[in-house]
Design an enzyme around this catalytic site. Structure first.
Site: not given
Ligand code: PEP
Ligand code: MG
Length: 583
Positions: A161, A536
């Site tokens: 986080h 992403c």
């Molecule tokens: C991922 O898992 O790559 C993503 C972009 O989602 P998060 O980091 O919010 O789990």
């Protein structure tokens, strides 16, 4: 020298020019002059800061010594961070007391605080600069993280986080710092035999992961014209689109200013936090039935709709991908007895009910638990509210002349049926809302590919999914079976002993995770030829991973706003490297 020994000076000047022309690089020269004779002792390529490297490269193009392509290839994209964030003054001699993972680049100085509330208090009331030090952070800490100059956590990995949020905010962050023990309640942390108490000064280097005692002098960043020029050349060269991961209008503005062509990931979970919203969200989670849940969600709708309006307006018609709620619900509930009592009073229920709900939401492994699309499938009211807020916002902006195509993204899909069910809810809300607004809005519903199974069955998922975005944080976690929050415990050992070549949460593992990405793209496009595909996960801002994304035929990468310039340059270099290989 020009005055005292004009002849020698002229000769030296001519030789300098000759050498620079010959090597097409700035030269670091050693020479001596004795009794009227000039002796050249050594010539080598000059070392330079990132800022100087960019200036030299663009100057050489102007002087016709190198091509724009050569200039683009000369800059190490990783160096660009130096141009966007404060850095440690190279002449400083800091006392390093610990080292963690370099989660978000730049340097920061501030007084140590151990909770988000103190961080906000000290910055807002006393204009103090603070460093937030925590065992680990959670979404509740967002405001404190925003207020702090830098963030240090004892636990976590490159996609925990603190790391993801820090990078998103462009804020210096060091995570997984095993060498410290944090006593948040007692107000101190220890690094070896050094004890640092609340309000003591600390400096962090998010580029190296170093934690330093006291105030170390920093150098502030500067965006120069040569840098802008170089990025313009990069834009004319790259094939990949570059979008940003942004969750607030402020992030969206930074992203646009740095040249993002849209938002590739808008994590909506932060729209569930904030003073006015959290009690409503908690009511929704504590609801005993669907009717009570709906009643709470109705209260959230206007807030979320306004957030959507604000960000869509900033992006002025550029594509925006909105991801539906993803984290497990326990993240929204208080954990300590004291907090639970306070919340019970605030929303007028028995504390026992909160305790029971917290217990019932407890999961052995929340990352593999009731999260992602599983939430919106078991509680469709959540997806309904979010979809309604998105469509109402887009319809109202469309009436005001802002045309856009919202892209709604469903997280953590593993089975095509999961996607199908979630999409049905969204399509149904769209049908109702668009007919109420009498608007003919185009929208897309796509999925994240972050569970290995989704990559394998991508051909079936693509029958209904209109775009894919690879969530490589979770995809890496699930492919390796490494917890993204706990990798800090063994990663240093793995790296030191060459068990892994690099942190797979920072640099894409092209061999393993990359193979799944290639399979996903190839199978997805076998069904839907022009399927739009992006990434992403945090790898979307890392140069070697961007090169892979280019080679595997993705349409765009999406990364935190402060990494957008890095991605623009890396995407251009990927084209140039590919061209060179084909020759
Ligand atoms: C991922 O898992 O790559 C993503 C972009 O989602 P998060 O980091 O919010 O789990
Ligand atoms: Mg994810």
């Amino acid at each position: 020298m020009k005055k005292e020994f004009p002849k020698i000076y002229d000769k030296l000047f001519r030789i300098c020019q000759q050498l620079e022309k010959y090597f097409k690089e700035v030269q670091d020269l050693e020479f001596t002059a004795e009794e009227g004779t000039l002796y050249m002792l050594q010539a080598r390529t000059g070392k330079r800061t990132a800022r100087a490297a960019v200036a030299f490269a663009t100057d050489f193009v102007k002087e016709g010594l190198i091509s724009k392509e050569q200039a683009l290839l000369r800059i190490d994209p990783a160096q660009i961070d130096q141009l966007l964030h404060p850095t440690i003054d190279p002449s400083a001699k800091p006392k390093v007391i610990a080292k963690g993972l370099p989660a978000s680049p730049g340097a920061a100085v501030g007084k140590v605080v151990f909770n988000a509330r103190r961080a906000v208090e000290l910055t807002e009331e006393n204009s103090q600069q603070v460093i937030l030090v925590r065992e680990e952070t959670s979404p509740e800490d967002i405001e404190g993280m925003a207020a702090a100059q830098g963030i240090l956590t004892a636990r976590g990995g490159m996609t925990s986080h603190a790391a993801v949020v820090g990078r998103g905010m462009g804020k210096c962050c060091v995570v997984g710092c095993n060498e410290i023990t944090v006593q948040e309640e007692e107000g101190f942390f220890k690094a070896g035999d050094v004890t640092i108490k609340e309000l003591e000064l600390l400096t962090l280097n998010g580029t190296t992961g170093e934690v330093m005692l006291g105030e170390v002098p920093l150098v502030q960043p500067q965006l120069t014209d040569s840098f802008k020029q170089l990025l313009e050349w990069a834009d004319n060269t790259r094939r990949l689109g570059v979008r940003a991961n942004a969750d607030t209008p402020k992030d969206a503005r930074v992203a646009r200013d740095f040249g993002a062509g849209g938002i590739g990931l808008w994590r909506t979970e932060h729209m569930f936090f904030g003073e006015e919203r959290l009690p409503v969200v908690r009511r929704m989670i504590l609801a005993k039935d669907s009717a009570a849940r709906k009643a709470a969600l109705e209260k959230l709708l206007p807030f979320q709709k306004q957030d959507f309006i604000d960000i869509f307006a900033v992006m002025k018609g550029l594509p925006v991908t909105v991801r539906l709620l993803d984290p497990p619900l326990h993240e929204f509930l208080p954990n300590t007895e004291e907090e639970q009592k306070r919340i019970a009073e605030q929303i007028g229920i028995e504390v026992q009910q909160i305790r029971e709900t917290v217990n019932s939401l407890h999961e052995i492994n929340p990352m593999l638990g009731h999260r992602g699309c599983r939430l919106g499938i078991t509680y469709p009211e959540i997806n309904e509210m979010q979809a309604q807020a998105i469509f109402e916002a887009a319809c109202e902006l469309s009436r005001d002349g802002v045309k856009m195509v919202p892209e709604i993204m469903i997280p953590l899909v593993g089975h095509p049926n999961e996607f199908r069910v979630a999409k049905q809810t969204i399509d149904e809300v769209a049908r109702r809302t668009l007919s109420r607004y009498k608007t003919n809005l185009t929208y897309l519903v796509g999925t994240m590919i972050e569970v290995p199974r989704a990559a394998i069955v991508a051909d079936i998922i693509a029958q209904e999914a209109e775009f894919f975005s690879f969530g490589t944080n979770d995809l890496t976690q699930m492919t390796f079976g490494f917890s993204r929050d706990d990798i800090g415990k063994f990663l240093p050992h793995y790296l030191k002993n060459d068990i892994l070549p690099a942190d797979p949460f920072a640099k894409l593992d092209q061999e393993g995770v990359g193979a799944l990405i290639r399979i996903g793209i190839q199978r997805g496009r076998a069904t839907r030829k022009h399927l739009k595909v992006g990434i992403c996960g945090e790898h979307g801002g890392e140069p070697s991973s961007i090169d892979f994304c280019h080679r595997s035929g993705m349409d765009y990468v999406s990364c935190s706003p402060y990494r957008v310039p890095v991605a623009r340059l890396a995407a251009a270099q990927a084209v140039l490297r590919e061209k060179a290989q084909k020759k």
